[in-house]
Design a protein around this motif. Structure first.
Motif, PDB file in Angstrom:
ATOM      1  N   LYS A 367       0.708  -1.128  -0.106  1.00 28.22           N
ATOM      2  CA  LYS A 367      -0.284   0.164   0.408  1.00 28.22           C
ATOM      3  C   LYS A 367       1.169   0.846   0.005  1.00 28.22           C
ATOM      4  CE  LYS A 367      -1.134  -0.252   5.095  1.00 28.22           C
ATOM      5  NZ  LYS A 367      -1.333  -0.054   6.153  1.00 28.22           N
ATOM      6  N   GLN A 369       1.479   5.275   1.377  1.00 29.11           N
ATOM      7  CA  GLN A 369       0.882   5.902   2.553  1.00 29.11           C
ATOM      8  C   GLN A 369       1.180   7.147   2.388  1.00 29.11           C
ATOM      9  OE1 GLN A 369       1.806   3.777   5.533  1.00 29.11           O
ATOM     10  NE2 GLN A 369       0.381   3.510   6.604  1.00 29.11           N
ATOM     11  N   TYR A 370       0.680   8.586   2.277  1.00 33.28           N
ATOM     12  CA  TYR A 370       1.569   9.725   2.622  1.00 33.28           C
ATOM     13  C   TYR A 370       0.673  10.917   3.818  1.00 33.28           C
ATOM     14  CZ  TYR A 370      -4.079  11.747   2.551  1.00 33.28           C
ATOM     15  OH  TYR A 370      -5.269  12.661   2.403  1.00 33.28           O
ATOM     16  N   GLY A 371       1.612  11.969   3.599  1.00 33.36           N
ATOM     17  CA  GLY A 371       1.183  12.867   4.969  1.00 33.36           C
ATOM     18  C   GLY A 371       1.634  14.490   3.989  1.00 33.36           C
ATOM     19  N   THR A 380       8.322  11.256   8.844  1.00 35.05           N
ATOM     20  CA  THR A 380       6.907  10.881   9.353  1.00 35.05           C
ATOM     21  C   THR A 380       6.560  12.559   9.024  1.00 35.05           C
ATOM     22  OG1 THR A 380       7.136   9.128  10.888  1.00 35.05           O
ATOM     23  CG2 THR A 380       5.256  10.636  11.884  1.00 35.05           C
ATOM     24  N   THR A 384       0.488  16.725   9.792  1.00 35.31           N
ATOM     25  CA  THR A 384       0.007  15.501   9.201  1.00 35.31           C
ATOM     26  C   THR A 384      -0.312  14.676  11.228  1.00 35.31           C
ATOM     27  OG1 THR A 384       0.886  13.994   7.729  1.00 35.31           O
ATOM     28  CG2 THR A 384      -1.660  14.493   6.675  1.00 35.31           C
ATOM     29  N   SER A 386       0.765  11.644  11.099  1.00 31.57           N
ATOM     30  CA  SER A 386       1.103  10.581  10.229  1.00 31.57           C
ATOM     31  C   SER A 386       0.709   9.722   9.127  1.00 31.57           C
ATOM     32  CB  SER A 386      -0.419   9.503  12.272  1.00 31.57           C
ATOM     33  OG  SER A 386      -1.540  10.110  11.449  1.00 31.57           O
ATOM     34  N   TRP A 387       0.932   8.923   9.684  1.00 29.71           N
ATOM     35  CA  TRP A 387       0.575   8.262   7.388  1.00 29.71           C
ATOM     36  C   TRP A 387      -0.874   8.653   7.641  1.00 29.71           C
ATOM     37  CZ3 TRP A 387       4.248   9.102   4.426  1.00 29.71           C
ATOM     38  CH2 TRP A 387       5.502   9.570   4.438  1.00 29.71           C
ATOM     39  N   ILE A 388      -1.405   8.462   5.397  1.00 34.16           N
ATOM     40  CA  ILE A 388      -2.429   8.417   5.925  1.00 34.16           C
ATOM     41  C   ILE A 388      -2.229   6.977   4.642  1.00 34.16           C
ATOM     42  CG2 ILE A 388      -4.791   9.660   4.372  1.00 34.16           C
ATOM     43  CD1 ILE A 388      -3.915  11.834   6.146  1.00 34.16           C
ATOM     44  N   ASP A 389      -2.998   6.086   4.893  1.00 30.03           N
ATOM     45  CA  ASP A 389      -3.603   4.877   3.840  1.00 30.03           C
ATOM     46  C   ASP A 389      -3.831   5.785   2.680  1.00 30.03           C
ATOM     47  OD1 ASP A 389      -1.769   3.272   4.943  1.00 30.03           O
ATOM     48  OD2 ASP A 389      -3.946   2.143   5.375  1.00 30.03           O
ATOM     49  N   VAL A 390      -3.510   5.862   1.083  1.00 30.65           N
ATOM     50  CA  VAL A 390      -4.118   5.910  -0.028  1.00 30.65           C
ATOM     51  C   VAL A 390      -4.713   5.061  -0.687  1.00 30.65           C
ATOM     52  CG1 VAL A 390      -3.473   6.534  -2.879  1.00 30.65           C
ATOM     53  CG2 VAL A 390      -2.253   7.791  -0.372  1.00 30.65           C
ATOM     54  N   SER A 399      -6.896  11.797  -2.284  1.00 31.39           N
ATOM     55  CA  SER A 399      -8.555  11.740  -2.629  1.00 31.39           C
ATOM     56  C   SER A 399      -8.693  13.388  -3.288  1.00 31.39           C
ATOM     57  CB  SER A 399      -8.338  12.136  -1.736  1.00 31.39           C
ATOM     58  OG  SER A 399      -9.811  12.549  -1.853  1.00 31.39           O
TER      59      SER A 399
END
Length: 594
Positions: A367, A369-371, A380, A384, A386-390, A399
């Motif tokens: 997967k 991840q972005y931030g 890190t 944000t 933390s990491w956000i799953d794309v 998004s």
């Protein structure tokens, strides 16, 4: 007639030779003494019941049978009531040397004595039998449970030895051995006390119970049995229980067990243990009779082989199992990310470039991840937190709900959680991508109307320029016209000739044309520069395209011919053409005179 007489004499002689040897002593003349019709012959070894038949019984009332073992003693009286037969039980005396004699009686008077042959009584069977199956590969052969097993080819030899105790040994036989055929008797006469048995076509597998029978001189026997087998066939290994299957796996070791489950050596010597190896290895590793163990695994598509080994060293066919081993996590490369600006809208497609040499990347678990980060430093994202799953896979889209207009000068931080088909995993190094302003000012064109002018107050160069914007801009822009000597060094600064401030909304239509004039007062080459927003007060996507450069030269009257860009005027070209035309049109004579 003479020949017939000779034959009769020879035949009579032979018949007399076959009769028991007797010594006849006559004690009366009226009735002949009895003789032995049957009985022990000279030197015969007897045992059990011995039949005595009395011949020459005419006129006799009885015949007294006596035995001599140092002294004569009466055994019995034989009469016609028993048809002159007597079955003597030899076990009634001890083993040893004896002699019979018959004394006839008629009306109470002895008719004479006939001495029989010397013979031997032996009622003791052979004892202390020793029967050995030599050099078995496994077992002793003394019992069914310790059968002697041989891994012997069809052309091999089986050796047996024997011995026994007996006062009057006879011969020995060996039966029930691998065929075809059977060994010849050992004796009588010379006794070898062994057999080296070979047929040239022993079977590859089977069991036999060889029997040694020892005969003494009296025909008494003793037997001894041994138990042997031939095994030239390897056993079958069972179905193991494995800690992993044939799918890709990152296991360092293979744990296996239950190799005995379904294993068999049929009617062979029995399974002694089990062996295992990786097919690329040349040697097998023994794991014992327990059928369990651990094998270190190397990377790649491996074939793991198991086999059983029997008690005589035969190895069965291998049972092969494929395992796929990958110990290394995927490796990330670069990212494919479009240029990010504050004007971005909609979903933004991103792709991570990654590879896995063996099992391949599992796109269902991998997967992206972005931030967002403030300075593009660190692993890190700090905005944000933390990491956000794309999404899953190597490609995904950010998004469309992200408001990029608020992200100017921030960094889009990306990382990939890479998992391969063997469950190896690793996180890619975080990479940061700056979000640029969407506005970009640049010079579409900037040119001078002449390259060389006469230096002085009249040496004017006109500059035409077009400042453009990639989007409507409502603010004002400061534009400067600057010059500097072309042969300057790094310490010389640009001289601002003119500064203009474009009114707000001048670039609402995305462009603004401007005309400039530069007066070259002194001879020499100069650089001309137009610069927009030189103070960088306006945030732009690219600050490097805010300058436009041109060149022009001021020339003195004396230096015109030396100016590299100087070219003849139209008047001078016409005068030169007329002169050349006059020279061509002159008469020849005039040319000669001249």
């Amino acid at each position: 007639m003479r020949r017939t007489s000779v034959i009769v004499v020879i035949t009579a002689t032979l018949m007399l030779a076959l009769l028991p040897i007797v010594e006849v002593t006559a004690k009366g003349a009226k009735v002949n003494p009895p003789t032995f019709g049957t009985g022990p012959t000279q030197g015969e070894i007897v045992a059990g019941s011995v039949t005595i038949f009395v011949s020459t019984t005419t006129g006799l009332d009885a015949a007294s049978l006596e035995i001599f073992d140092g002294v004569w003693s009466v055994v019995t009286n034989i009469t016609s009531a028993t048809s002159w037969l007597y079955n003597w039980d030899s076990s009634s005396v001890s083993d040893g040397n004896y002699q019979f004699r018959l004394e006839g009686w008629a009306s109470g008077v002895s008719t004479g004595v006939t001495n029989g042959a010397n013979f031997v009584v032996d009622n003791t069977v052979p004892s202390n039998l020793a029967f050995v199956t030599e050099n078995p590969d496994f077992g002793t052969g003394l019992s069914l449970s310790t059968r002697a097993w041989y891994a012997i080819p069809s052309t091999g030899t089986l050796s047996f030895t024997w011995n026994a105790t007996d006062a009057n040994p006879g011969y020995a036989t060996l039966t029930n051995v691998p065929g075809p055929g059977s060994p010849s008797n050992d004796g009588p006469g010379f006794l070898a006390h062994r057999w080296d048995w070979a047929t040239g076509s022993f079977p590859s597998q089977g069991t036999w119970d060889p029997v040694l029978t020892v005969y003494d001189g009296a025909g008494l026997t003793s037997t001894e049995t041994r138990y042997i087998g031939i095994d030239m066939v390897g056993p079958t290994v069972g179905t193991p229980t494995l800690s992993i299957n044939s799918d890709w796996n990152n296991a360092q070791n293979l744990v296996f067990s239950n190799l005995f489950n379904g294993a068999s050596d049929s009617s062979g010597s029995g399974i002694a243990g089990y062996e295992v190896r990786d097919s690329v290895d040349t040697t097998w590793d023994s794991v014992g009779i327990g059928g369990a163990g651990t094998l270190s695994l190397q990377e790649g598509v491996r074939t793991i082989q198991f086999r059983a080994v029997d008690n005589v060293g035969n190895s069965g066919s291998s049972s092969d199992y494929t395992v796929r081993i990958d110990h290394v996590a995927p490796v990330a490369g670069g990212w494919l990310v479009p240029e990010l600006t504050t004007a971005q809208s909609g979903a933004v497609g991103i792709t991570v470039q990654a590879s896995d040499a063996l099992s391949g990347i599992d796109s269902t678990l991998t997967k992206i991840q972005y931030g967002f980060d403030s300075d593009g430093v660190g692993q890190t994202p700090d905005i944000t937190g933390s990491w956000i799953d794309v999404g899953y896979g190597l490609s995904s889209s950010l998004s469309s709900s992200i408001d990029w207009s608020t992200k100017q000068d921030q960094f889009l931080s990306l990382r990939a959680v890479l998992i391969d088909n063997a469950s190896n995993s690793d996180n890619s190094v975080t990479q940061h991508f700056m979000v640029f302003p969407s506005l970009d000012l640049s010079w579409n064109s900037a040119s001078v109307d002449r390259l060389v002018v006469r230096a002085g107050t009249e040496g004017r160069v006109n500059v035409t320029s077009m400042l453009v914007s990639n989007e409507a801009y409502a603010g004002s822009v400061v534009v400067r016209l600057q010059t500097a000597p072309a042969d300057r060094n790094s310490n010389v600064v640009w001289t601002t000739i003119e500064t203009r401030t474009l009114q707000p909304n001048s670039l609402a239509d995305l462009q603004e044309q401007m005309l400039w004039t530069v007066t070259i007062l002194n001879p020499g080459e100069i650089d001309i520069r137009l610069t927009a927003d030189s103070s960088d007060s306006i945030s732009e996507r690219d600050e490097a395209n805010n300058d436009a450069y041109m060149v022009a030269q001021g020339a003195s009257q004396k230096m015109v011919g030396a100016v590299p860009s100087f070219s003849p005027t139209l008047v001078m070209t016409i005068i030169a053409g007329l002169y050349i035309g006059l020279q061509i049109s002159r008469p020849k004579s005039e040319k000669c005179l001249s």
